[in-house]
Design an enzyme around this catalytic site. Sequence first.
Site, mmCIF file in Angstrom:
data_model
loop_
_atom_site.group_PDB
_atom_site.id
_atom_site.type_symbol
_atom_site.label_atom_id
_atom_site.label_comp_id
_atom_site.label_asym_id
_atom_site.label_seq_id
_atom_site.Cartn_x
_atom_site.Cartn_y
_atom_site.Cartn_z
ATOM 1 N N ALA A 146 1.108 -1.206 -0.061
ATOM 2 C CA ALA A 146 -0.009 0.031 -0.023
ATOM 3 C C ALA A 146 1.348 1.815 0.336
ATOM 4 C CB ALA A 146 -0.557 0.368 1.528
ATOM 5 N N TRP A 148 1.655 5.909 0.741
ATOM 6 C CA TRP A 148 1.884 6.282 1.601
ATOM 7 C C TRP A 148 0.748 7.542 1.355
ATOM 8 C CZ3 TRP A 148 2.160 11.309 -0.694
ATOM 9 C CH2 TRP A 148 3.544 11.470 -1.711
ATOM 10 N N LYS A 172 1.715 -5.045 3.533
ATOM 11 C CA LYS A 172 2.922 -4.283 3.714
ATOM 12 C C LYS A 172 2.404 -2.610 3.260
ATOM 13 C CE LYS A 172 6.836 -2.466 1.889
ATOM 14 N NZ LYS A 172 6.908 -1.263 1.970
ATOM 15 N N SER A 174 3.234 1.680 3.409
ATOM 16 C CA SER A 174 4.208 2.123 3.290
ATOM 17 C C SER A 174 5.370 2.466 4.517
ATOM 18 C CB SER A 174 4.397 3.694 3.436
ATOM 19 O OG SER A 174 5.323 4.413 2.954
ATOM 20 N N GLU A 175 6.413 2.490 4.815
ATOM 21 C CA GLU A 175 7.131 2.856 5.880
ATOM 22 C C GLU A 175 6.974 4.412 6.268
ATOM 23 O OE1 GLU A 175 9.794 3.432 2.572
ATOM 24 O OE2 GLU A 175 8.247 1.471 2.991
ATOM 25 N N ASP A 209 10.598 -6.286 -0.583
ATOM 26 C CA ASP A 209 10.911 -7.851 -1.657
ATOM 27 C C ASP A 209 11.689 -8.716 -1.857
ATOM 28 O OD1 ASP A 209 11.976 -5.033 -3.538
ATOM 29 O OD2 ASP A 209 14.557 -5.915 -3.089
ATOM 30 N N ILE A 226 5.762 4.073 -10.950
ATOM 31 C CA ILE A 226 6.300 2.866 -11.699
ATOM 32 C C ILE A 226 7.490 2.471 -11.992
ATOM 33 C CG2 ILE A 226 6.296 3.640 -14.222
ATOM 34 C CD1 ILE A 226 5.289 5.324 -14.821
ATOM 35 N N ALA A 227 7.876 3.483 -10.762
ATOM 36 C CA ALA A 227 9.139 2.774 -10.460
ATOM 37 C C ALA A 227 9.774 1.728 -9.614
ATOM 38 C CB ALA A 227 10.365 3.548 -9.601
ATOM 39 N N GLU A 246 -1.386 -0.694 -9.611
ATOM 40 C CA GLU A 246 -2.177 0.905 -10.204
ATOM 41 C C GLU A 246 -0.393 1.827 -9.550
ATOM 42 O OE1 GLU A 246 -2.302 4.328 -9.809
ATOM 43 O OE2 GLU A 246 -4.389 4.284 -8.238
ATOM 44 N N CYS A 280 -3.554 10.137 -7.772
ATOM 45 C CA CYS A 280 -2.995 9.813 -8.454
ATOM 46 C C CYS A 280 -3.776 10.104 -9.756
ATOM 47 C CB CYS A 280 -2.892 8.211 -8.763
ATOM 48 S SG CYS A 280 -4.521 7.229 -7.690
#
Length: 474
Positions: A146, A148, A172, A174-175, A209, A226-227, A246, A280
């Site tokens: 997910a 942030w 998970k 976002s941190e 990962d 995208i990255a 997404e 977005c």
Amino acid sequence: MQHKLLINGELVSGEGEKQPVYNPAMGDVLLEIAEASAEQVNAAVRAADAAFAEWGQTTPKARAECLLKLADVIEENGQVFAELESRNCGKPLHSAFNDEIPAIVDVFRFFAGAARCLNGLAAGEYLEGHTSMIRRDPLGVVASIAPWNYPLMMAAWKLAPALAAGNCVVLKPSEITPLTALKLAELAKDIFPAGVINVLFGRGKTVGDPLTGHPKVRMVSLTGSIATGEHIISHTAPSIKRTHMELGGKAPVIVFDDADIEAVVEGVRTFGYYNAGQDCTAACRIYAQKGIYDTLVEKLGAAVATLKSGSPDDESTELGPLSSLAHLERVSKAVEEAKATGHIKVITGGEKRKGNGYYYAPTLLAGALQDDAIVQKEVFGPVVSVTLFDNEEQVVNWANDSQYGLASSVWTKDVGRAHRVSARLQYGCTWVNTHFMLVSEMPHGGQKLSGYGKDMSLYGLEDYTVVRHVMVKH
């Protein structure tokens, strides 16, 4: 604040490196949370895989009842969730409570109902002496990543359809913004069987990962950049996992000469800058026809200048801070590069706010050209550009000349034109004479580099299933 992970029905402390979690409105550290270790990631996936044997065979009614209970608990704790989201994200508290919490509750309730409507086609006899049927079955363990910008909302978008379809999930968040997901874990553990929902904390490299690459994970669902999408697709390619992506957008807002200019101004003021533009689908790339261009720039500039940035606790605040210092610098850099072109004019804003926190002034830029970076690249901040166009053919080509394909809007009083242009736009959603309207019953998702797969709706539920053929000889 709840800071423990949920693994196999138990809240446990992370065993990895501690990471700071910030309050973006002040720029200070709220707390430090220990990441999941590699062993804990493995334990979470193994727990989900073990739980799937039973959860995947539960009745839709049983799954729906769990989702409805979770919706009720979120609603009962709405103020707590809103306060956590506001402190961790900088969202205005009133927006988090009044806008987001009801929508989150609705997502769980929608998929509770949808779970009981999911079915495969009742087929027939396509070979003499044999009867065929089509099943839609759950895949197994789903790894959900997910973002942030809407931490709890996106957790809901990922958890609800996956669970409704009979999958087990390792989430998970976002941190940067983990607090509402961790609170959700605390409440969900007493509703769902152990292992059905697991929630981890950590960075992409240390937790994401090993999670997405785990051999027992059957599907990875991401909302992110995208990255990040490119990385996950590459990372999971050797194991041929299903992926659901997404990956952001750069929504064109096409304003024809006959549009209701007051409605356009009101719509862009609201939906170009909602959540400080960290959305977005934000109405951030305006194309204004030459007959209305000057008037629109003038009126929109005046309206945007009235947007109030301030403390998230203030009822009058419309814009909170950006999510992090690093993101503030990215947004600032994008605007400075636009200024440097020489032909782009700052109508209002265009600078960081002074004082504490990661605030950027709501910004309107006029005179942008089709090939400018500010038009072609996602800024993800309170920044809207305006580009002049001549005719319908030109603007449709320009709108589609983008690597993104998530959302768009068309503003016109001509019904024929609205249908004609909407049919040609290469975007997952096109709104007409409005923008940013989302409902649980309709699909949300893009094309091109905005990704693939649908959130919400029955299409979203189907994305978390596998189509199977069963043939019986008789």
